[in-house]
Design an enzyme around this catalytic site. Structure first.
Site, PDB file in Angstrom:
ATOM      1  CG  ASN A 160      94.481  92.860  14.739  1.00 37.91           C
ATOM      2  OD1 ASN A 160      93.835  93.854  14.420  1.00 37.91           O
ATOM      3  ND2 ASN A 160      95.782  92.806  14.665  1.00 37.91           N
ATOM      4  CE  LYS A 183      84.617  97.019   5.921  1.00 38.33           C
ATOM      5  NZ  LYS A 183      84.260  95.855   6.746  1.00 38.33           N
ATOM      6  N   GLY A 237      94.891  97.507   8.486  1.00 33.93           N
ATOM      7  CA  GLY A 237      94.618  96.174   7.961  1.00 33.93           C
ATOM      8  C   GLY A 237      95.838  95.664   7.219  1.00 33.93           C
ATOM      9  CB  SER A 238      96.266  92.801   5.000  1.00 30.22           C
ATOM     10  OG  SER A 238      95.286  93.092   4.021  1.00 30.22           O
ATOM     11  CD  GLU A 259      99.248 102.989  12.017  1.00 30.02           C
ATOM     12  OE1 GLU A 259     100.116 102.094  12.053  1.00 30.02           O
ATOM     13  OE2 GLU A 259      99.446 104.143  12.415  1.00 30.02           O
ATOM     14  CG  LEU A 260      99.302  99.339   5.505  1.00 25.85           C
ATOM     15  CD1 LEU A 260      99.895  99.553   4.125  1.00 25.85           C
ATOM     16  CD2 LEU A 260      97.793  99.135   5.411  1.00 25.85           C
ATOM     17  CB  CYS A 293     100.196  94.999  13.126  1.00 29.93           C
ATOM     18  SG  CYS A 293      99.852  96.189  14.421  1.00 29.93           S
TER      19      CYS A 293
HETATM   20  P1  NAP Z   1      92.293  92.951   6.000  1.00 26.55           P
HETATM   21  O1  NAP Z   1      91.883  91.696   5.383  1.00 26.55           O
HETATM   22  O2  NAP Z   1      93.116  93.904   5.218  1.00 26.55           O
HETATM   23  O3  NAP Z   1      90.936  93.650   6.488  1.00 26.55           O
HETATM   24  C1  NAP Z   1      90.931  94.853   7.207  1.00 26.55           C
HETATM   25  C2  NAP Z   1      89.665  95.602   6.917  1.00 26.55           C
HETATM   26  O4  NAP Z   1      89.604  95.888   5.526  1.00 26.55           O
HETATM   27  C3  NAP Z   1      88.378  94.853   7.256  1.00 26.55           C
HETATM   28  O5  NAP Z   1      87.434  95.772   7.748  1.00 26.55           O
HETATM   29  C4  NAP Z   1      87.942  94.329   5.887  1.00 26.55           C
HETATM   30  O6  NAP Z   1      86.550  94.137   5.799  1.00 26.55           O
HETATM   31  C5  NAP Z   1      88.353  95.483   5.021  1.00 26.55           C
HETATM   32  N1  NAP Z   1      88.531  95.162   3.612  1.00 26.55           N
HETATM   33  C6  NAP Z   1      88.922  94.006   3.045  1.00 26.55           C
HETATM   34  N2  NAP Z   1      88.959  94.135   1.700  1.00 26.55           N
HETATM   35  C7  NAP Z   1      88.587  95.406   1.413  1.00 26.55           C
HETATM   36  C8  NAP Z   1      88.418  96.152   0.219  1.00 26.55           C
HETATM   37  N3  NAP Z   1      88.662  95.624  -0.996  1.00 26.55           N
HETATM   38  N4  NAP Z   1      88.009  97.429   0.312  1.00 26.55           N
HETATM   39  C9  NAP Z   1      87.761  97.990   1.507  1.00 26.55           C
HETATM   40  N5  NAP Z   1      87.900  97.330   2.685  1.00 26.55           N
HETATM   41  C10 NAP Z   1      88.318  96.058   2.632  1.00 26.55           C
HETATM   42  O7  NAP Z   1      93.108  92.728   7.341  1.00 26.55           O
HETATM   43  P2  NAP Z   1      92.704  91.820   8.583  1.00 26.55           P
HETATM   44  O8  NAP Z   1      93.034  90.420   8.274  1.00 26.55           O
HETATM   45  O9  NAP Z   1      91.329  92.152   9.043  1.00 26.55           O
HETATM   46  O10 NAP Z   1      93.686  92.410   9.700  1.00 26.55           O
HETATM   47  C11 NAP Z   1      94.944  91.924   9.904  1.00 26.55           C
HETATM   48  C12 NAP Z   1      95.968  92.856   9.271  1.00 26.55           C
HETATM   49  O11 NAP Z   1      95.893  94.131   9.881  1.00 26.55           O
HETATM   50  C13 NAP Z   1      97.379  92.371   9.497  1.00 26.55           C
HETATM   51  O12 NAP Z   1      98.127  92.530   8.335  1.00 26.55           O
HETATM   52  C14 NAP Z   1      97.882  93.309  10.594  1.00 26.55           C
HETATM   53  O13 NAP Z   1      99.267  93.455  10.633  1.00 26.55           O
HETATM   54  C15 NAP Z   1      97.193  94.575  10.232  1.00 26.55           C
HETATM   55  N6  NAP Z   1      97.150  95.486  11.385  1.00 26.55           N
HETATM   56  C16 NAP Z   1      97.972  96.571  11.379  1.00 26.55           C
HETATM   57  C17 NAP Z   1      97.977  97.420  12.468  1.00 26.55           C
HETATM   58  C18 NAP Z   1      98.878  98.614  12.492  1.00 26.55           C
HETATM   59  O14 NAP Z   1      98.673  99.472  13.357  1.00 26.55           O
HETATM   60  N7  NAP Z   1      99.845  98.734  11.612  1.00 26.55           N
HETATM   61  C19 NAP Z   1      97.137  97.168  13.557  1.00 26.55           C
HETATM   62  C20 NAP Z   1      96.319  96.055  13.524  1.00 26.55           C
HETATM   63  C21 NAP Z   1      96.331  95.210  12.413  1.00 26.55           C
HETATM   64  P3  NAP Z   1      85.861  92.689   6.014  1.00 26.55           P
HETATM   65  O15 NAP Z   1      86.186  92.311   7.423  1.00 26.55           O
HETATM   66  O16 NAP Z   1      84.420  92.958   5.843  1.00 26.55           O
HETATM   67  O17 NAP Z   1      86.455  91.783   5.008  1.00 26.55           O
END
Ligand code: NAP
Length: 487
Positions: A160, A183, A237-238, A259-260, A293
């Site tokens: 995002n 990554k 990420g999530s 940062e979730l 997020c």
């Molecule tokens: P995501 O599905 O958790 O993916 C984030 C990253 O993790 C991607 O690079 C993904 O790779 C990787 N990933 C997925 N499964 C993994 C595993 N089993 N092991 C290691 N890496 C893995 O999240 P998203 O949908 O991309 O991002 C949206 C989320 O990020 C939302 O929940 C948002 O709130 C959160 N976010 C938080 C902040 C903050 O600062 N708190 C900022 C921005 C976003 P692939 O792309 O290759 O699957």
């Protein structure tokens, strides 16, 4: 405007960047990066895996030995060149971002500037990593605490914010003397690789900033979280993936920062400037098509102004223009994938089945599977999925409260605790409510709360650690105590 308008075509990279080399996958495999606005293939990118990740970590460990011995000022001078190059290429980086992520071009340009600001900030801030001389309890001793680079950093980032989520981690790591293996999300690898090209041009030595692109996130993630050379793992990420990665890091006792996800409330009190609250809530909800997020997940409005707020808010939502982020008239771009629009439709349907009312929008748009209509929903309660889960799309939910305590209770009724917002003119209430809400960040009469100078981060299941500000260095430093005896 499209990716074919790049002035600096060297920024469009399709190989990974490891130890200063641009590499194909060992397997020879590639995958396609798709423009979410029209489904077109922008590029085919090398699809790396565990072996290449392992080698990147080894290269990082070697590269950081001389790097950590430089003075902070020497490292700062090199990082400053990276910052200058990012800003010089801001327009091109924005084009790459809109092409692969979909956000409106002006927002992409804004993100590139925001991302660069972390490089500038931490290049400066790392010169101020002070230790302590601790007053001794015995006459013949002196006690000192110094701070040192933690070691090799591994990072995983989301789609995002394909630029800023990377620099927010890489800049402090590099500034204090660490090397990093990153990554990026597989939806948006091109922005990460463009940053690597500029790091190369800036003269950041080989092996310090490695970008491993691959679709096998599970196995790459296992390597990053289990390799003993990695001392620090940082993730954006999530929440479910973050929890899994914390577990994986526990075997080698890595330091983690997370940062979730969020579930941000916007509390609007009756004494607020209503027009400012409406426009603030609109920005907080709809920036990046609702995919941030810190996006407003629940707008909570005092009952005496509830109807008026809804009327003004909905009228403005109807003014948004959905479309390709490259079109000048577009105010809301596509969502990242059709999976995202389907998830949002499921949340909206669940709310409708439980009695919610859609005032505008409420459907996937005829523009295409990735476009979700700007939506306003009322008649909600906290049992609905849409109130409890991160919406991550252009859907505003408006709740009603009648007392300050009720608003606080509603705001805190979630496992998340990232950003929150309050609109009121009563300064006593500002203090009371800011202290009572269980969130890492509170915007008072302001929703544009992010910048490089502030400690960004969440509490509860929204994460741990802070990015940006003077605190953003702490996650990449170890404290060492030195006892000088026999004095
Ligand atoms: P995501 O599905 O958790 O993916 C984030 C990253 O993790 C991607 O690079 C993904 O790779 C990787 N990933 C997925 N499964 C993994 C595993 N089993 N092991 C290691 N890496 C893995 O999240 P998203 O949908 O991309 O991002 C949206 C989320 O990020 C939302 O929940 C948002 O709130 C959160 N976010 C938080 C902040 C903050 O600062 N708190 C900022 C921005 C976003 P692939 O792309 O290759 O699957």
């Amino acid at each position: 405007m499209s990716i074919s308008n790049l002035k600096n075509t060297s920024l469009l990279k399709t190989k990974s960047y490891i130890n200063g080399q641009w590499l194909d996958a060992d397997s020879g495999q590639t995958f396609d990066v798709i423009d979410p606005a029209n489904g077109e293939v922008i590029a085919s990118v090398a699809d790396l895996g565990v072996g290449e990740t392992h080698r990147a970590i080894q290269a990082a460990e070697k590269a950081m030995q001389p790097w950590k011995k430089l003075t902070a000022k020497e490292r700062s001078n090199i990082l400053r060149k990276w910052y200058d190059l990012i800003m010089l290429n801001q327009d091109d980086l924005a084009i790459i971002m809109t092409a692969e992520q979909g956000k409106v071009l002006a927002e992409s340009k804004g993100e590139v500037g925001y991302g660069a600001s972390f490089v500038e900030w931490f290049a400066e801030e790392a010169k101020r990593v002070y230790g302590d001389v601790i007053p001794s309890t015995t006459i013949d001793r002196r006690s000192i605490a110094i701070k040192q680079a933690i070691g090799v950093v591994a990072a995983v980032t989301p789609w995002n914010f394909p630029n800023a989520m990377i620099t927010r981690k890489a800049a402090p790591a590099l500034a204090v003397g660490c090397a990093i293996v990153l990554k990026p999300a597989s939806e948006t690898p091109l922005s990460a690789l463009a940053l690597a090209e500029l790091a190369d041009q800036a003269g950041i030595p080989a092996g310090l900033f490695n970008v491993v692109v691959g679709t096998n996130a599970v196995d790459i993630g296992k390597e990053l979280t289990s390799n003993p050379l990695v001392k620090k793992f940082t993730f954006t990420g999530s929440t479910p993936i973050g929890k899994l990665l914390i577990q994986q890091c526990s075997n080698t006792v890595k330091r983690t920062s997370m940062e979730l996800g969020g579930n941000a409330p916007v509390i609007v009190f009756a004494d607020a400037d209503l027009d400012k609250a409406v426009s603030g809530a609109l920005i907080a909800k709809f920036r990046n098509a609702g995919q941030t997020c810190i996006c407003a997940n629940r707008i909570i409005v005092e009952d005496s102004i509830y109807d008026e707020f809804i009327e003004k808010f909905t009228a403005q939502v109807k003014q948004f223009t959905l479309g390709n982020g490259f079109d000048e008239n577009t105010t809301i771009g596509p969502l990242i994938t059709s999976k995202a629009t389907k998830n949002i439709q499921a949340l909206v349907n669940d709310a409708k089945e439980k009695g919610a009312k859609v005032l505008t929008g409420g459907n996937i748009d005829t523009l295409g599977d990735n476009f979700y209509q700007p939506t306003v929903i009322v008649n909600l309660n906290n049992e609905m999925r849409i109130a409890r889960e991160e919406i991550f799309g252009p859907v505003a939910t408006i709740f009603k409260f009648s007392t300050e305590q009720e608003a606080i209770t509603m705001a805190n009724d979630t496992e998340f605790g990232l950003a929150s917002y309050i609109f009121t003119k009563d300064m006593s209430r500002v203090w009371r409510v800011s202290e009572a809400v269980e969130y890492g960040m509170v915007g008072v009469n302001e929703v544009a709360i992010s910048s490089e100078i502030i400690p960004f981060g969440g509490i509860k299941e929204s994460g741990q650690g802070r990015e940006g500000s003077k605190y953003g260095l702490d996650d990449y430093l170890e404290i060492k105590y030195i006892c000088l005896g026999d004095i």
